[in-house]
Scaffold this motif. Structure first.
Motif, PDB file in Angstrom:
ATOM      1  N   SER A   1      -5.894  30.675 -44.198  1.00 49.09           N
ATOM      2  CA  SER A   1      -7.318  30.063 -44.335  1.00 49.09           C
ATOM      3  C   SER A   1      -7.800  31.199 -43.072  1.00 49.09           C
ATOM      4  O   SER A   1      -7.156  31.524 -42.177  1.00 49.09           O
ATOM      5  CB  SER A   1      -7.341  28.813 -43.834  1.00 49.09           C
ATOM      6  OG  SER A   1      -6.818  28.038 -44.595  1.00 49.09           O
ATOM      7  N   ASP A   2      -9.020  31.226 -43.079  1.00 51.94           N
ATOM      8  CA  ASP A   2      -9.880  31.794 -42.123  1.00 51.94           C
ATOM      9  C   ASP A   2     -10.517  30.833 -40.907  1.00 51.94           C
ATOM     10  O   ASP A   2     -10.424  31.305 -39.855  1.00 51.94           O
ATOM     11  CB  ASP A   2     -11.313  32.569 -42.644  1.00 51.94           C
ATOM     12  CG  ASP A   2     -10.791  33.733 -43.702  1.00 51.94           C
ATOM     13  OD1 ASP A   2     -10.045  34.569 -43.363  1.00 51.94           O
ATOM     14  OD2 ASP A   2     -11.108  33.624 -45.025  1.00 51.94           O
ATOM     15  N   LEU A   3     -10.598  29.530 -41.553  1.00 53.32           N
ATOM     16  CA  LEU A   3     -11.272  28.548 -40.405  1.00 53.32           C
ATOM     17  C   LEU A   3     -10.624  27.359 -41.043  1.00 53.32           C
ATOM     18  O   LEU A   3     -10.642  26.963 -42.059  1.00 53.32           O
ATOM     19  CB  LEU A   3     -12.633  28.429 -40.738  1.00 53.32           C
ATOM     20  CG  LEU A   3     -13.080  27.442 -39.863  1.00 53.32           C
ATOM     21  CD1 LEU A   3     -13.336  27.614 -38.239  1.00 53.32           C
ATOM     22  CD2 LEU A   3     -14.949  27.190 -40.217  1.00 53.32           C
ATOM     23  N   TYR A   4      -9.878  26.728 -39.831  1.00 46.41           N
ATOM     24  CA  TYR A   4      -9.318  25.286 -40.189  1.00 46.41           C
ATOM     25  C   TYR A   4     -10.181  24.063 -39.968  1.00 46.41           C
ATOM     26  O   TYR A   4     -11.044  24.026 -38.707  1.00 46.41           O
ATOM     27  CB  TYR A   4      -7.966  25.254 -39.455  1.00 46.41           C
ATOM     28  CG  TYR A   4      -7.411  23.801 -39.838  1.00 46.41           C
ATOM     29  CD1 TYR A   4      -6.432  23.869 -41.074  1.00 46.41           C
ATOM     30  CD2 TYR A   4      -7.451  22.796 -39.384  1.00 46.41           C
ATOM     31  CE1 TYR A   4      -5.855  22.751 -41.698  1.00 46.41           C
ATOM     32  CE2 TYR A   4      -6.834  21.661 -39.945  1.00 46.41           C
ATOM     33  CZ  TYR A   4      -5.967  21.572 -41.020  1.00 46.41           C
ATOM     34  OH  TYR A   4      -5.364  20.272 -41.572  1.00 46.41           O
ATOM     35  N   PHE A   5     -10.663  23.216 -40.638  1.00 46.52           N
ATOM     36  CA  PHE A   5     -11.893  22.084 -40.598  1.00 46.52           C
ATOM     37  C   PHE A   5     -11.099  20.899 -40.095  1.00 46.52           C
ATOM     38  O   PHE A   5     -10.135  20.382 -40.820  1.00 46.52           O
ATOM     39  CB  PHE A   5     -12.396  22.015 -41.472  1.00 46.52           C
ATOM     40  CG  PHE A   5     -14.063  21.471 -41.203  1.00 46.52           C
ATOM     41  CD1 PHE A   5     -15.181  22.586 -41.320  1.00 46.52           C
ATOM     42  CD2 PHE A   5     -14.276  20.328 -41.318  1.00 46.52           C
ATOM     43  CE1 PHE A   5     -16.299  22.093 -40.907  1.00 46.52           C
ATOM     44  CE2 PHE A   5     -15.749  19.831 -41.084  1.00 46.52           C
ATOM     45  CZ  PHE A   5     -16.489  20.723 -41.077  1.00 46.52           C
TER      46      PHE A   5
ATOM     47  N   MET B   1      -3.896  27.335 -35.353  1.00 49.57           N
ATOM     48  CA  MET B   1      -3.917  28.187 -34.059  1.00 49.57           C
ATOM     49  C   MET B   1      -2.876  29.140 -34.182  1.00 49.57           C
ATOM     50  O   MET B   1      -2.716  30.501 -33.860  1.00 49.57           O
ATOM     51  CB  MET B   1      -3.959  27.400 -32.823  1.00 49.57           C
ATOM     52  CG  MET B   1      -5.516  26.852 -32.885  1.00 49.57           C
ATOM     53  SD  MET B   1      -5.783  25.538 -31.539  1.00 49.57           S
ATOM     54  CE  MET B   1      -5.952  26.724 -30.178  1.00 49.57           C
ATOM     55  N   ARG B   2      -1.422  28.381 -34.176  1.00 49.09           N
ATOM     56  CA  ARG B   2      -0.297  29.140 -34.430  1.00 49.09           C
ATOM     57  C   ARG B   2      -0.313  30.611 -35.063  1.00 49.09           C
ATOM     58  O   ARG B   2       0.276  31.544 -35.193  1.00 49.09           O
ATOM     59  CB  ARG B   2       0.890  28.364 -34.798  1.00 49.09           C
ATOM     60  CG  ARG B   2       2.437  28.925 -34.592  1.00 49.09           C
ATOM     61  CD  ARG B   2       3.173  27.644 -34.683  1.00 49.09           C
ATOM     62  NE  ARG B   2       3.334  27.443 -36.174  1.00 49.09           N
ATOM     63  CZ  ARG B   2       4.166  26.506 -36.643  1.00 49.09           C
ATOM     64  NH1 ARG B   2       4.948  25.772 -35.954  1.00 49.09           N
ATOM     65  NH2 ARG B   2       4.268  26.614 -38.262  1.00 49.09           N
ATOM     66  N   ASN B   3      -0.919  30.302 -36.462  1.00 49.08           N
ATOM     67  CA  ASN B   3      -1.079  31.489 -37.290  1.00 49.08           C
ATOM     68  C   ASN B   3      -2.521  32.299 -36.840  1.00 49.08           C
ATOM     69  O   ASN B   3      -2.606  33.346 -37.810  1.00 49.08           O
ATOM     70  CB  ASN B   3      -1.394  30.831 -38.751  1.00 49.08           C
ATOM     71  CG  ASN B   3       0.035  30.442 -39.240  1.00 49.08           C
ATOM     72  OD1 ASN B   3       0.953  31.155 -39.070  1.00 49.08           O
ATOM     73  ND2 ASN B   3       0.156  29.497 -39.791  1.00 49.08           N
ATOM     74  N   GLY B   4      -3.148  31.994 -35.662  1.00 48.49           N
ATOM     75  CA  GLY B   4      -4.157  32.916 -35.405  1.00 48.49           C
ATOM     76  C   GLY B   4      -5.477  32.452 -36.122  1.00 48.49           C
ATOM     77  O   GLY B   4      -6.470  33.306 -36.336  1.00 48.49           O
ATOM     78  N   ASN B   5      -5.532  31.264 -36.868  1.00 46.22           N
ATOM     79  CA  ASN B   5      -6.675  30.816 -37.414  1.00 46.22           C
ATOM     80  C   ASN B   5      -7.644  29.874 -36.549  1.00 46.22           C
ATOM     81  O   ASN B   5      -7.147  28.705 -36.042  1.00 46.22           O
ATOM     82  CB  ASN B   5      -6.353  29.947 -38.797  1.00 46.22           C
ATOM     83  CG  ASN B   5      -5.403  30.708 -39.506  1.00 46.22           C
ATOM     84  OD1 ASN B   5      -5.901  32.017 -39.817  1.00 46.22           O
ATOM     85  ND2 ASN B   5      -4.771  30.085 -40.271  1.00 46.22           N
TER      86      ASN B   5
ATOM     87  N   ASN C   1     -12.571  38.441 -33.965  1.00 50.00           N
ATOM     88  CA  ASN C   1     -11.169  38.901 -33.697  1.00 50.00           C
ATOM     89  C   ASN C   1     -10.664  38.595 -32.243  1.00 50.00           C
ATOM     90  O   ASN C   1      -9.522  38.039 -32.149  1.00 50.00           O
ATOM     91  CB  ASN C   1     -10.980  40.419 -33.840  1.00 50.00           C
ATOM     92  CG  ASN C   1     -11.612  40.769 -35.307  1.00 50.00           C
ATOM     93  OD1 ASN C   1     -11.383  40.112 -36.378  1.00 50.00           O
ATOM     94  ND2 ASN C   1     -11.717  42.114 -35.334  1.00 50.00           N
ATOM     95  N   LYS C   2     -11.622  38.372 -31.216  1.00 50.32           N
ATOM     96  CA  LYS C   2     -11.194  37.765 -30.137  1.00 50.32           C
ATOM     97  C   LYS C   2     -10.993  36.473 -30.284  1.00 50.32           C
ATOM     98  O   LYS C   2      -9.805  35.974 -29.703  1.00 50.32           O
ATOM     99  CB  LYS C   2     -12.461  38.026 -29.067  1.00 50.32           C
ATOM    100  CG  LYS C   2     -11.901  37.753 -27.578  1.00 50.32           C
ATOM    101  CD  LYS C   2     -11.323  38.890 -27.016  1.00 50.32           C
ATOM    102  CE  LYS C   2     -10.841  38.550 -25.704  1.00 50.32           C
ATOM    103  NZ  LYS C   2     -11.064  37.705 -24.701  1.00 50.32           N
ATOM    104  N   ILE C   3     -11.606  35.431 -30.963  1.00 47.00           N
ATOM    105  CA  ILE C   3     -11.338  34.272 -31.055  1.00 47.00           C
ATOM    106  C   ILE C   3     -10.031  33.924 -31.698  1.00 47.00           C
ATOM    107  O   ILE C   3      -9.179  32.934 -31.292  1.00 47.00           O
ATOM    108  CB  ILE C   3     -12.551  33.189 -31.726  1.00 47.00           C
ATOM    109  CG1 ILE C   3     -13.877  33.199 -30.785  1.00 47.00           C
ATOM    110  CG2 ILE C   3     -12.316  31.967 -32.210  1.00 47.00           C
ATOM    111  CD1 ILE C   3     -15.253  32.904 -31.174  1.00 47.00           C
ATOM    112  N   GLN C   4      -9.792  34.791 -32.857  1.00 47.00           N
ATOM    113  CA  GLN C   4      -8.455  34.428 -33.477  1.00 47.00           C
ATOM    114  C   GLN C   4      -7.327  34.947 -32.603  1.00 47.00           C
ATOM    115  O   GLN C   4      -6.356  34.208 -32.627  1.00 47.00           O
ATOM    116  CB  GLN C   4      -8.634  35.682 -34.697  1.00 47.00           C
ATOM    117  CG  GLN C   4      -9.085  35.045 -35.900  1.00 47.00           C
ATOM    118  CD  GLN C   4      -8.670  36.143 -36.870  1.00 47.00           C
ATOM    119  OE1 GLN C   4      -9.079  37.514 -36.835  1.00 47.00           O
ATOM    120  NE2 GLN C   4      -8.345  35.747 -38.189  1.00 47.00           N
ATOM    121  N   SER C   5      -7.589  35.916 -31.681  1.00 49.76           N
ATOM    122  CA  SER C   5      -6.485  36.439 -31.106  1.00 49.76           C
ATOM    123  C   SER C   5      -6.143  35.138 -30.036  1.00 49.76           C
ATOM    124  O   SER C   5      -4.884  35.032 -29.628  1.00 49.76           O
ATOM    125  CB  SER C   5      -6.750  37.591 -30.344  1.00 49.76           C
ATOM    126  OG  SER C   5      -5.923  37.950 -29.211  1.00 49.76           O
TER     127      SER C   5
END
Length: 511
Positions: free
Chosen positions: A406-410, A426-430, A484-488
């Motif tokens: 996923s790109d965004l988890y809701f 979040m553990r997967n960077g989403n 990318n910063k939020i993902q990281s």
């Protein structure tokens, strides 16, 4: 070396014994305790199935309904064997599997009728096992939700189990909304019918709203040596009265929780997340895993409307095999008021999200089962919207794929004691988009590790949810460095059990 007993309705360390986040906690906390060199015994009901490959440890005789009941304690093999952890189930023919995850019953006419019977038998059998030293000399008994709180009733009022008074009891609240309320008398599933031999103080057990009933959640809060909520923010929430749908707080038990806090017995400690030895699906399998799960359910599904819907979902999913959409929003949860009230009350808000996604070649994937009215809402939505894939079932491999791809988890939960899904994502960077309530405030920081929304009124919350969604979508499409910063940041965030269990030892266990 300290010796612990965990008593709960779920334990995800053994196969097919999980319905929600409680199962994760009962699996993970003992692993951290074991790392400290201490020993944990975990006992759950067998539900007529989990004992079948176990080893009989002992037969337990105890008094219920004026009769001698006989139950069996089995040691069972976990998914993963870990030194210093022992897993057990209690078997009795009346402890049956329910329709929810083959664990809980859902009695529409009389809530908790069947479950109360199951857990009355389970808790008394556990008390008898403790009395007989089946788990050795115990230092701490850790109870989880109302299903195991009857052990505190037995400790307080049953002379046969006075030995429980020398053990420290901890009570964890995972879902305050489900309280296990049953009549004191005049009902087969009542306290007096099952415990006619016990004299008790009715006032200390009763529900404030239904004074002819025992409230088993309240029993846990009133009688435990320490009471634990599964996040610091949820501890603050539950000491305030609920005012739905704007705010879900103490659900009628706020006075008990305020008193526990005043007596320095109430603690808010965030649940942890597992960051080691994770099962990881291969990337790029999300649609294949969806179709595989659908085919498996089609072979099992006896309801015609459900089979038709699964076929419809499969056909829709095939459109995306080899033709990946540009943005995937996902959600994995039990379909209940807690998780999806906002969409049930404002379907137009959900439609607005799907329309926004369509403009950027995006899809929304939802996986879950639950309340019939919620399943029906999402099935109807799926027929109308080609970019909404609703998988009306359960599949571990598909869930893993959704967290991975996923790109965004809701997560628009009405309330959330802690939440595990946002941590797994979040553990997967989403990044996650969450309602800022309870444990979601403690884990997702707006514009840093994800996106949040809140509001003073219901309408304000819905408007802010859509605004936050627009912000997330705009950053993803037009500002890749920020995304990318939020993902990281999301991937780097750490909510470890090591930190949480250190607080358990300091504040709850006090060893």
């Amino acid at each position: 070396m300290n010796n612990f007993l965990f008593a709960a309705a779920e334990n995800d360390a053994i196969a097919y014994c999980k319905a929600g986040g409680m199962g994760d906690v009962v699996r993970d906390v003992p692993r951290q305790i074991a790392e400290k060199g201490d020993v944990t015994h975990i006992v759950v009901p067998s539900y007529g199935r989990l004992h079948q490959k176990g080893i009989l440890v002992t037969t337990l005789n105890f008094e219920l309904r004026g009769l001698t009941y006989t139950a069996e304690l089995y040691e069972v093999v976990p998914k993963k064997t870990i030194k210093n952890i022992h897993h057990y189930v209690i078997h009795h023919p009346e402890i049956e599997a329910g329709g929810i995850a083959h664990i809980y019953h859902d009695d529409p006419e009389e809530p908790f009728f069947t479950d109360a019977i199951k857990y009355f038998i389970f808790c008394t059998a556990v008390a008898e096992a403790v009395k007989r030293n089946a788990f050795g000399e115990l230092d701490v008994i850790h109870l989880h939700d109302w299903h195991s709180s009857l052990l505190l009733f037995l400790r307080e009022y049953d002379l046969a189990y006075e030995n429980l008074k020398k053990i420290r009891f901890i009570y964890s609240i995972h879902n305050l909304a489900i309280q296990g309320i049953r009549p004191f008398e005049d009902n087969y599933s009542s306290l007096d019918n099952w415990f006619p031999h016990i004299r008790y103080d009715r006032e200390s057990l009763q529900d404030y709203r239904y004074t002819d009933c025992i409230n088993l959640m309240a029993v846990g809060i009133r009688f435990a040596d320490a009471v634990h909520t599964v996040s610091p923010s949820y501890k603050k929430d539950v000491m305030l009265p609920s005012s739905p749908p704007e705010f879900i707080g103490g659900e009628g038990l706020e006075l008990d929780l305020q008193l526990a806090n005043k007596e320095k017995r109430l603690f808010g400690i965030l649940n942890g997340c597992n960051y080691k030895n994770i099962n990881v699906e291969v990337k790029g399998q999300i649609y294949r895993n969806t179709v595989k799960a659908l085919f498996r359910w089609l072979q099992e599904e006896s309801k015609k409307y459900k089979a038709d819907f699964l076929a419809h979902t499969g056909e829709k999913t095939m459109n995306y095999v080899g033709n990946r959409p540009k943005f995937i929003v996902s959600s994995v949860a039990r379909l209940t008021e807690q998780k999806f009230y906002f969409f049930k009350r404002s379907p137009e808000a959900f439609v607005a999200i799907l329309n926004k996604l369509e403009k950027v070649d995006g899809i929304f994937m939802l996986l879950g089962t639950g309340a019939p009215e919620y399943e029906e809402l999402f099935r109807n939505m799926s027929y109308k919207h080609k970019n909404f894939i609703f998988t009306n079932g359960q599949s571990e491999s598909l869930i893993d794929s959704m967290y991975l791809e996923s790109d965004l988890y809701f997560m628009p939960s009405l309330f959330e004691p802690c939440g595990i899904s946002q941590m797994l994502s979040m553990r997967n960077g989403n990044p996650c988009l969450v309602h800022h309530t309870g444990g979601l405030i403690d884990t997702v920081k707006h514009m840093k590790t994800g996106f949040g929304f809140d509001g003073k009124t219901y309408d304000e919350k819905i408007a802010n949810m859509l605004t936050s969604f627009d912000v997330a979508l705009d950053i993803f499409v037009n500002d890749k460095p920020t995304w990318n910063k939020i993902q990281s940041n999301a991937k780097k965030a750490r909510f470890t059990w090591e930190k949480s269990v250190k607080k358990y030892y300091d504040l709850l266990y006090k060893l």
